[in-house]
Design a protein around this motif. Structure first.
Motif, PDB file in Angstrom:
ATOM      1  N   ASP A  83     -27.235  -6.766 -25.226  1.00 11.20           N
ATOM      2  CA  ASP A  83     -27.802  -6.366 -26.519  1.00 11.20           C
ATOM      3  C   ASP A  83     -28.988  -7.227 -26.920  1.00 11.20           C
ATOM      4  O   ASP A  83     -29.769  -6.861 -27.803  1.00 11.20           O
ATOM      5  N   ILE A 110     -18.584 -11.988 -26.874  1.00 15.45           N
ATOM      6  CA  ILE A 110     -19.828 -12.729 -26.626  1.00 15.45           C
ATOM      7  C   ILE A 110     -19.661 -14.162 -27.150  1.00 15.45           C
ATOM      8  O   ILE A 110     -19.351 -14.364 -28.321  1.00 15.45           O
ATOM      9  N   SER A 169     -30.427  -6.701 -30.509  1.00 14.06           N
ATOM     10  CA  SER A 169     -29.695  -7.729 -31.267  1.00 14.06           C
ATOM     11  C   SER A 169     -30.416  -9.071 -31.231  1.00 14.06           C
ATOM     12  O   SER A 169     -29.924 -10.064 -31.757  1.00 14.06           O
ATOM     13  N   ALA A 176     -25.218 -10.978 -22.541  1.00  8.45           N
ATOM     14  CA  ALA A 176     -25.262 -10.152 -23.755  1.00  8.45           C
ATOM     15  C   ALA A 176     -26.442  -9.200 -23.665  1.00  8.45           C
ATOM     16  O   ALA A 176     -27.525  -9.486 -24.184  1.00  8.45           O
ATOM     17  N   PHE A 184     -22.115  -9.593 -33.227  1.00  9.25           N
ATOM     18  CA  PHE A 184     -21.900  -9.410 -31.792  1.00  9.25           C
ATOM     19  C   PHE A 184     -20.429  -9.119 -31.529  1.00  9.25           C
ATOM     20  O   PHE A 184     -19.563  -9.477 -32.338  1.00  9.25           O
ATOM     21  N   SER A 215     -24.618 -15.743 -28.994  1.00 14.55           N
ATOM     22  CA  SER A 215     -24.956 -15.014 -30.220  1.00 14.55           C
ATOM     23  C   SER A 215     -25.813 -15.863 -31.160  1.00 14.55           C
ATOM     24  O   SER A 215     -26.579 -15.334 -31.963  1.00 14.55           O
TER      25      SER A 215
END
Lengths: 143, 396
Positions: free
Chosen positions: B250, B325, B286, B248, B321, B330
């Motif tokens: 992010d 993911i 994130s 991920a 998310f 997350s």
């Protein structure tokens, strides 16, 4: 003073501009400063380090009486209705965050007069009876 | 700040102070005057929970349990300042407090030269305190604050205490009041606690910001903005035990901005003091949830004692998310979730002109998912906690 008269006094402050103090304190500047009068807000800004410029354009250099004398506590009570521990806490914030420095603290009343006459931007507070031709009254801290 | 730079600054201060001593005058301008001052807090506190440890801010690796502890609030600071002339002065300050690595090793908190060409303008260069929010740059100086500690719901996420860079401020009369603006820019020299003994290196992260103040009589109103661009990755992967960031991306924080906006209002007239603050924090990464926080404090001095009552609240919005993911990834962002409010009641007793004693109780009510402001990294609790605190603050 016990708690209740103090509380009453503080509450009634919004109704009367000044607490009748037991002495006659006046805010004075150097006679050559080019300043005739100052408002209470202007004096607060100078002594609390918010804005230290006199209306005549020169830098204001505020002077505090020694902490051991009653004048200092009386001055801040009359000016901002704060006790000295509150004034010290206020300055602790500014000193330890590298901002403005507090008014220059004199060691005795004679030094206050000495500094007032030496620097054009000097501003201090003294008993009315101490006023002479070297200084000029710009604000009266009395009823 | 590199050690060499600090040494240079200290040497420079030493040199000018030696030069000043030779021509020392008792002039009102105080040129050539060296002053040494300090501040400190001896504080003890405990909570009624062992599962989630209450910290003063997230730079601390662990916090309170049900036993009394002096670590979260106790600290001592020393400051030397030297006034070179009316326009120029230098300040060096070091603080010892409970820090990210669990030690009390002193840190250089301020070291700067200031140039005030006139009474409206001020320029500072060196190591400076961060002022993301109103009162944030004096949050270690207990004596200058009303409460035992700045409300953690509001200030607890601020792990930035200082930066190496510069700031400039200008004050001008406006109407019956004063308008003051400040801009700052620099890089962080700090590390912060992350998870158990894993720390996160913030050094090199870029900090930019500024504020606009309006002061009028007892009122002070401030709008401020600050933003940070992180240089180093947060140790998310060490926490996860696998390379979560590649799954991920992010979650990466590198080169991403976090933005802090706030509004502060202070009313201070005679014995009455009111503080009201709101903030909003938004993150491009994130890894952290966007957060809104606020607090209000009312205090009224009666003689030497100032009782106060406060309320603070913090709430964050879960990150959304992509559905691709997996939830175990997350959920890592859920570690930055906050949803709680605190009612606090206390009193400050001014014993002397340089010494106060404070007692305070904090009642925290939140959701069990409100975990961000607690240690260890993944506390399990029911969201309710009571914190008891005593503090002796002094200046010298």
């Amino acid at each position: 003073m016990s708690v209740w008269p103090r509380l009453f006094l503080a509450l009634s402050l919004s109704l009367i501009p000044w607490v009748r103090a037991n002495a006659d304190l006046v805010v004075v500047v150097n006679a050559r400063s080019g300043v005739e009068r100052l408002t209470t807000d202007e004096v607060i800004n100078i002594f609390m380090g918010r804005y230290r410029q006199l209306p005549s354009g020169i830098k204001a250099l505020p002077i505090d009486q020694p902490e051991t004398l009653p004048e200092k506590a009386r001055f801040y009570r009359l000016l901002v209705n704060k006790e000295l521990p509150e004034i010290n806490a206020y300055w602790a914030r500014l000193i330890f965050s590298g901002k403005t420095i507090p008014p220059q603290q004199a060691r005795n009343t004679a030094e206050v007069m000495d500094w007032l006459t030496k620097k054009r931007g000097a501003i201090g507070y003294i008993e009315r009876s101490q006023v002479d031709s070297r200084v000029k009254i710009v604000l009266e801290l009395e009823p | 700040m590199k050690p060499g730079y600090i040494l240079l600054l200290v040497t420079a201060l030493g040199t000018v102070s030696a030069a000043g001593a030779a021509e020392q005058t008792e002039d009102i301008s105080a040129s050539g005057r060296l002053s040494l001052q300090g501040f400190g807090t001896l504080g003890i506190a405990r909570s009624d929970k062992d599962g989630a440890q209450y910290v003063r801010d997230l730079s601390q690796p662990d916090g309170l349990t049900t036993s009394w502890s002096g670590k979260i609030d106790s600290m001592i600071g020393l400051q030397a300042s030297y006034r070179i002339n009316d326009e120029l002065d230098g300040v060096v300050q070091a603080i010892s407090r409970y820090r990210y690595d669990g030690s009390y090793r002193p840190e250089l908190s301020w070291a700067f030269l200031r140039y005030d060409p006139d009474s409206t303008l001020s320029l500072r260069v060196g190591r400076l305190g961060t002022e993301f929010y109103m009162l944030a740059d004096s949050r270690m100086v207990g004596y200058s604050n009303l409460t035992v500690r700045p409300p953690p719901d509001y200030f607890g996420m601020l792990v930035f205490s200082n930066f190496d860079g510069l700031d400039i401020s200008k004050t001008v009369p406006a109407g019956n009041g004063l308008l003051r603006g400040k801009l700052f820019a620099g890089r962080s020299p700090e590390k912060t606690a992350f998870y158990n003994d894993i720390s996160w290196n913030l050094s090199g992260s870029l900090l930019l910001g500024g504020y606009l103040d309006y002061l009028n009589g007892p009122w002070q109103v401030r709008l401020s903005h600050a933003q940070v661009r992180f240089k180093d990755e947060m140790p998310t992967n060490s926490l996860a035990g696998f390379d979560a960031i590649s799954i991920a991306p992010d979650l990466s924080v590198v080169d991403k901005w976090s933005r802090y906006d706030s509004l502060g209002v202070v009313y201070d007239k005679g014995p009455l003091q009111l503080q009201l603050m709101f903030s909003q924090t938004k993150h491009d990464t994130s890894a952290f949830e966007d957060t809104k926080a606020g607090y209000a404090i009312a205090a009224y001095r009666i003689g030497d004692v100032t009782p106060y009552l406060g309320y603070s609240k913090v709430k964050s919005t879960p990150v959304e998310f992509a559905s691709s993911i997996p939830s175990y990834i997350s959920s890592l962002a859920g570690g930055s979730h906050s949803d709680q409010h605190t009612v606090f009641l206390g009193g400050r007793w001014d014993i002397q002109h340089d010494l106060d004693l404070k007692a305070q109780v904090d009642w925290i009510h939140g959701s069990p998912s409100s975990v961000f402001l607690y240690r260890p990294g993944a506390p399990s609790w029911d969201g309710h906690m009571t914190v008891f605190s005593l503090a002796l603050d002094f200046i010298f």
